[in-house]
Structures are given as C-alpha cells and as structure tokens.
Scaffold this motif. Structure first.
Motif, PDB file in Angstrom:
ATOM      1  N   THR A 191      -5.744 -12.112  -0.068  1.00 35.75           N
ATOM      2  CA  THR A 191      -5.760 -12.772   1.229  1.00 35.75           C
ATOM      3  C   THR A 191      -4.696 -12.172   2.140  1.00 35.75           C
ATOM      4  O   THR A 191      -4.947 -11.869   3.305  1.00 35.75           O
ATOM      5  CB  THR A 191      -5.510 -14.282   1.060  1.00 35.75           C
ATOM      6  OG1 THR A 191      -6.519 -14.803   0.205  1.00 35.75           O
ATOM      7  CG2 THR A 191      -5.536 -15.003   2.388  1.00 35.75           C
ATOM      8  N   PHE A 192      -3.513 -11.970   1.579  1.00 36.99           N
ATOM      9  CA  PHE A 192      -2.430 -11.407   2.380  1.00 36.99           C
ATOM     10  C   PHE A 192      -2.792 -10.019   2.906  1.00 36.99           C
ATOM     11  O   PHE A 192      -2.653  -9.736   4.094  1.00 36.99           O
ATOM     12  CB  PHE A 192      -1.136 -11.338   1.563  1.00 36.99           C
ATOM     13  CG  PHE A 192      -0.006 -10.700   2.313  1.00 36.99           C
ATOM     14  CD1 PHE A 192       0.662 -11.409   3.301  1.00 36.99           C
ATOM     15  CD2 PHE A 192       0.350  -9.390   2.070  1.00 36.99           C
ATOM     16  CE1 PHE A 192       1.682 -10.821   4.024  1.00 36.99           C
ATOM     17  CE2 PHE A 192       1.372  -8.790   2.787  1.00 36.99           C
ATOM     18  CZ  PHE A 192       2.038  -9.513   3.763  1.00 36.99           C
ATOM     19  N   PHE A 193      -3.289  -9.164   2.018  1.00 41.79           N
ATOM     20  CA  PHE A 193      -3.532  -7.779   2.427  1.00 41.79           C
ATOM     21  C   PHE A 193      -4.797  -7.611   3.268  1.00 41.79           C
ATOM     22  O   PHE A 193      -4.869  -6.709   4.090  1.00 41.79           O
ATOM     23  CB  PHE A 193      -3.588  -6.862   1.210  1.00 41.79           C
ATOM     24  CG  PHE A 193      -2.214  -6.568   0.661  1.00 41.79           C
ATOM     25  CD1 PHE A 193      -1.321  -5.806   1.390  1.00 41.79           C
ATOM     26  CD2 PHE A 193      -1.817  -7.086  -0.557  1.00 41.79           C
ATOM     27  CE1 PHE A 193      -0.045  -5.555   0.910  1.00 41.79           C
ATOM     28  CE2 PHE A 193      -0.550  -6.847  -1.046  1.00 41.79           C
ATOM     29  CZ  PHE A 193       0.345  -6.080  -0.309  1.00 41.79           C
ATOM     30  N   THR A 194      -5.803  -8.471   3.061  1.00 40.21           N
ATOM     31  CA  THR A 194      -7.050  -8.265   3.805  1.00 40.21           C
ATOM     32  C   THR A 194      -7.170  -9.160   5.037  1.00 40.21           C
ATOM     33  O   THR A 194      -7.973  -8.876   5.921  1.00 40.21           O
ATOM     34  CB  THR A 194      -8.285  -8.513   2.907  1.00 40.21           C
ATOM     35  OG1 THR A 194      -8.213  -9.846   2.400  1.00 40.21           O
ATOM     36  CG2 THR A 194      -8.343  -7.528   1.769  1.00 40.21           C
ATOM     37  N   VAL A 195      -6.409 -10.245   5.092  1.00 40.46           N
ATOM     38  CA  VAL A 195      -6.538 -11.158   6.236  1.00 40.46           C
ATOM     39  C   VAL A 195      -5.229 -11.277   7.022  1.00 40.46           C
ATOM     40  O   VAL A 195      -5.190 -10.986   8.216  1.00 40.46           O
ATOM     41  CB  VAL A 195      -7.013 -12.565   5.776  1.00 40.46           C
ATOM     42  CG1 VAL A 195      -7.062 -13.518   6.961  1.00 40.46           C
ATOM     43  CG2 VAL A 195      -8.376 -12.457   5.121  1.00 40.46           C
ATOM     44  N   THR A 196      -4.149 -11.680   6.338  1.00 38.16           N
ATOM     45  CA  THR A 196      -2.895 -11.896   7.057  1.00 38.16           C
ATOM     46  C   THR A 196      -2.382 -10.608   7.695  1.00 38.16           C
ATOM     47  O   THR A 196      -2.125 -10.558   8.906  1.00 38.16           O
ATOM     48  CB  THR A 196      -1.825 -12.438   6.091  1.00 38.16           C
ATOM     49  OG1 THR A 196      -2.378 -13.508   5.353  1.00 38.16           O
ATOM     50  CG2 THR A 196      -0.609 -12.925   6.866  1.00 38.16           C
ATOM     51  N   LEU A 197      -2.257  -9.578   6.883  1.00 41.07           N
ATOM     52  CA  LEU A 197      -1.643  -8.336   7.367  1.00 41.07           C
ATOM     53  C   LEU A 197      -2.434  -7.702   8.516  1.00 41.07           C
ATOM     54  O   LEU A 197      -1.838  -7.351   9.539  1.00 41.07           O
ATOM     55  CB  LEU A 197      -1.479  -7.367   6.194  1.00 41.07           C
ATOM     56  CG  LEU A 197      -0.323  -6.381   6.284  1.00 41.07           C
ATOM     57  CD1 LEU A 197       0.992  -7.073   6.585  1.00 41.07           C
ATOM     58  CD2 LEU A 197      -0.206  -5.587   4.987  1.00 41.07           C
TER      59      LEU A 197
END
Ligand SMILES: Nc1ncnc2c1ncn2[C@@H]1O[C@H](COP(=O)(O)OP(=O)(O)O)[C@@H](O)[C@H]1O
Ligand SMILES: [Mg+2]
Lengths: 287, 239
Positions: A191-197
């Motif tokens: 989630t962090f790498f594909t959405v947040t970042l």
C-alpha cells in the motif's frame, strides 16, 4: 472540458492595466535586484581574473576537499531526512495518538532555533567537556570537530523540510485510498509503495530538493560543530568564508559559484521532471 | 455467505458510535443500513470490512468467527463513500490492483488479469474506459469503476458506503438498478449504507433502521412501512 477551451479568454481580474503593469514591473525589479543581480555578481567575481585563475582555484586541495565534504554530507543527510520526514508525516497524518500536537511543534523546532544555537547544543552535548563526548572521544569516535558532528548538525537543520512539505498533502488526501488498497488485499508495504508514495511524490520531490539545497548551503550550525578544519571538516560554505577572509577572492567566488550551480542544477532537475510528467501531474490533481 | 453480528459495540474515546447491536444477514441478501447522519452506519460497515475493530462483540462470516481477521483476510469488497479510486492509475490498473496484490502463487497471469478486468468493465457497462484516469470520469462512472474494483478480488461479500450519495437524482436511479442487477448476477451478500429511506425501501431485500448507535428495526421494506417498531422508525420512513 473541450467546451471550456473553446470559450474566448475573458480576463478574470478587473484591475486597470496601469495597476497590473505596475505590479508586474515591481516584481520584476525586485527579482532582478535581489535574486538575479547577486547571482550574476558571484559568477562575474569568480571569472574576474580569467578562466585560468578560476580553474586554478578549483584545483586547490582545500576547495576540492570542501566540495567532496559537502556532497558527501548531502548524500547522507538528504536520504535520512527523507525517510524520517516521510515517517513523521505518516505518523502525524494517518494515526491519532497522544502528543501529536507536540510532535508537530517539535518538527518545526529547527526552523525557529538559530543554526548557531543548534551547533552549540551539539557541542555542549557531544563536546570534550561533556561526559558523553569525553567517553566518545576516549573510544575513538569524536563527534564534534569531526565528520559525524557535521552530519548531525545538517540533519538537525534540514529535518523539517520533507515533513513540512508532506503533512498538508497527506492531510488533504486522507486515508481512503490506502484503506481501499488494504481491502483489496494489499499489505501495508505494498500500500505504501503503490498508493501512498505515488500520491506524495511531488511534495516529496520538493521537500527533498529544499532539504538538499539547505544541506549543501548550511553555514551556521556546521561552522560551529566542524571547527572549520581545512581539508578535514571544512564544507563549501565554510570554505568560501575562509577564502574570502584571506582575500582569496577568486577562490571564494569560484567555490560560491559551484555552490550556486549545484542549486541551479536542482531547480533545473525539478523543472525537467515537472515537464516530463506534466500529464501525470494533471491526472493526480484532485478530481 | 451469511453474516452474524453479535452484541457489537464501538466506542471512539468517549463517543459511543455503536451500542451493543446484533443482526443476522442471510446469505445472498441485499441489505440497507438506513439512518440519519451520525447513527453509526459507517462504523458498523467498517467493522464488517475490518477497517475498524469493535470494542466488544463478535462478527461471524458463514458461521466462522471473523472478529480478529485482518482487513486483507476478510476479502470484503468495499466501495467507499467518495470511491477512493487510485488517482494515479488508469481504470484498468485500478480494477487489476487487487489481483496484482495477491501472493505470487495465487496471482493470475497477465493475460488472465486482462481478461478478468475486461469482463468486469463489460459488467459495469463501460467497456471502453480502461485507459482513462479517474479524473476523466463522471461521478456515475467512478462509482461503477469502484464497484468493479471491489468485485475483482472475488469478494465474499460486498460493502458499500453511501454508494449513491455523491450523484445527481437521474444517475442515482440508473445506478440503483445497476447495483440490483450486479447483486442478482453475482449472488453476493451485499450491505449498503444510505440515509435515503426511499432508496433503502426500493432497493433492499432487508432494511436495518438505525438511530444513535442502535438498531431500531430490521425487516422487509413492506413490513417496516406497515408496522414501524418505534416512533423514530415511523417518522424517519414517512415518505
Ligand atoms: N474515527 C472516529 N473518531 C471519533 N468518532 C468517530 C469516528 N468515526 C465515527 N465517529 C463518531 O461515531 C458516530 C457514528 O458515526 P458514523 O458511523 O460515521 O455514522 P453515520 O455513517 O451513520 O453517519 C458519530 O457520532 C461520529 O462522530
Ligand atoms: Mg457515514
């Protein structure tokens, strides 16, 4: 969309032409006087005695050591503060916890504390006269007047940049997209790498560029903790000052010009990225 | 899959969002959580989806205790109130997201992902929008893409928070019908939140009327119309 584009351009503002030209003129004069002129002066002074002298100045071992030092410091401090900045912004915007307001204030601390004071705090904490500093020196890990001290000082003064850029963006975006990713089965990391970042990448880029500019340009805190030892702990800004005080004007301005060019390079990089990704930038703006 | 909610309570600090509530949702039902703003509908839905954890009580999916299951393990297709589409991804990538997020040995091949995404685009009757970005879609199209994205993970149930809330009246009517059809075709147990009694009565098999963190009445639309259990239900469902 297209029908908007077809309408003739109607001026949105109603100010008379006179006022408008006056305001534009004033801004241009200001920019020319306070931003452009000093920059040009630096380059003019660097080249005053011809290219040969400028190149010789760049060949000075002290100048080269300072350039190496500054680039190394930035290469260490910027990634660390990018990670910490993301972590701080993440914690502040995505979770509710006690002491949140305090943490936000704390992040701003380096902005309100004078860099010289920050440097002195590090000297007091890690210097030879403190217990901790004495122990560190005895064990062969001196912090003050050494490389680690400069890194710490730079980390301190540049900490707010990334977090400050990210917090408003992350607050605005809320948690919905991340929650959606989780319900679709994505792990926290994914989630962090594909959405947040991807959602914060522009703010992150600005933060990193600002952080980098300051990391390379910091004078006060670094001057105090580094002791300005030529060839050992002198960075570009402190070396510029030393050259200047020794009336080595070409050397001072040459080094200053290199510093300015590094800053211009970061700006160029930013513009280039924005231009290359203009379509994506538009798409990721809010609906 | 049937859903059992047993004495579920939720507190946010000192706010009681849900008093202990209990509810049985039969397998394959289309259920509306109906109530005014702040009555705890979203909280209940989020607990079902695993986005929020209850202060006390249990949730059972198909007879199995699911209270401690993580949001990923629940495999509930969730449609968010403002859809929460990934702005930086195309419609295709949005719908494929859940399939790509699977563990390597469960992940379909690229061709299979493409086939499934296209099938879902057909299902929502928007076959040609795969390459667009969310900001190039109308509100109604976004809602349907969000629905397709939720369906792509082959969910065990479908949870929708105010799915028609952000749409104008005409689109709302069309999409109601669309949800009904998708529900009937997939046979998924579906729970949607609404504050619009007409919408709940027209669309749902079972209506759960909520007020101030409590369930006031559960019943078929006709039953609730004919025999409102409390004064609140009577006044709230008066058309
Ligand atoms: N994250 C939260 N923190 C604190 N209070 C919350 C939170 N989420 C919901 N609440 C409170 O819980 C109650 C029920 O909210 P909600 O479930 O969103 O109602 P509804 O969806 O029916 O409008 C409200 O009083 C709301 O203020
Ligand atoms: Mg709600």
């Amino acid at each position: 969309m297209s029908d908007i584009a077809l309408t003739p351009p109607v001026p949105v503002t109603t100010e008379p032409v006179l006022i408008r030209s006056l305001l534009i003129g004033l801004s241009l004069v200001f920019v020319a006087l306070f931003l452009f002129a000093p920059l040009v002066t630096v380059f003019v002074e660097a080249l005053r005695q011809g290219w040969g002298a400028t190149v010789d100045a760049l060949r000075l071992p002290d100048a080269q050591a300072a350039i190496r030092m500054t680039l190394t410091i930035a290469a260490i401090a910027v990634p660390i503060n990018a990670v910490f900045g993301i972590a701080a912004a993440w914690a502040i915007t995505k979770f509710d916890f006690r002491g949140k307001a305090f943490l936000i204030t704390l992040i701003d601390l380096p902005f309100s504390v004078s860099p010289v004071v920050a440097g002195l705090m590090l000297v007091l904490l890690f210097g030879a006269n403190s217990t901790l500093g004495g122990w560190l020196i005895a064990n062969g890990m001196p912090i003050v007047f050494a490389f680690p001290g400069i890194v710490l000082a730079t980390l301190f003064v540049t900490f707010p940049f990334v977090a400050r850029e990210l917090i408003p963006v992350m607050i605005e975006q809320g948690r919905a997209e991340e929650e959606a990713a989780l319900t679709l089965g994505a792990s926290g990391w994914r989630t962090f790498f594909t959405v947040t970042l991807p959602n914060i990448r522009w703010a992150l880029l600005y933060g990193v560029l600002l952080c980098n500019a300051r990391a390379m340009g910091e004078f006060g805190a670094v001057a105090v903790v580094s002791g300005k030892i030529r060839g050992e702990t002198a960075t570009m800004p402190t070396m510029v000052e030393m050259f200047y005080n020794e009336y080595l004007s070409v050397a001072a301005f040459t080094l200053a010009a290199v510093l300015a060019m590094l800053a211009l390079l970061t700006l160029l990089l930013k513009s280039l990225l924005e231009w290359r990704h203009a379509d994506l930038l538009a798409a990721t703006r809010r609906h | 899959m049937n859903i059992e909610i047993e004495e579920l309570a939720k507190e946010f600090g000192t706010t009681r969002a849900l008093h202990p509530v209990s509810l049985s949702i039969p397998s394959g039902a289309l259920v509306a959580l109906l109530g005014p703003s702040g009555s705890g509908k979203t909280t209940l839905l989020r607990i079902l989806g695993g986005l929020e954890f209850p202060t006390s009580g249990r949730v059972l999916f198909g007879g199995q205790d699911a209270t401690g299951l993580s949001v990923q393990e629940r495999r509930a297709g969730f449609v968010f109130q403002s859809y929460a589409l990934f702005k930086h991804m195309t419609v295709f990538e949005n719908i494929a997201y859940g399939l790509r997020a699977r563990k390597r040995h469960e992940r379909p091949a690229e061709a299979e992902i493409g086939r499934r995404v296209n099938k879902l685009l057909d299902l929502i009757q928007l076959p040609d929008i795969g390459t667009r970005y969310p900001n190039q879609l109308s509100g109604g199209q976004r809602q349907r893409v969000a629905l397709a994205r939720a369906l792509a993970i082959e969910p065990r149930m479908l949870l929708l928070d105010e799915p028609f809330g952000a749409l104008d009246a005409k689109v709302r009517k069309e999409l109601r019908q669309g949800l009904r059809e998708i529900h009937d075709r997939t046979g998924l147990t579906t729970v949607f939140v609404t504050h619009d009694q007409e919408e709940a009565m027209e669309l749902a098999d079972l209506v759960v009327v909520m007020s101030m963190g409590r369930i006031e009445q559960v019943g078929k639309p006709a039953e609730i119309r004919a025999k409102p259990a409390t004064d609140f239900v009577r006044s709230f469902t008066a058309a």
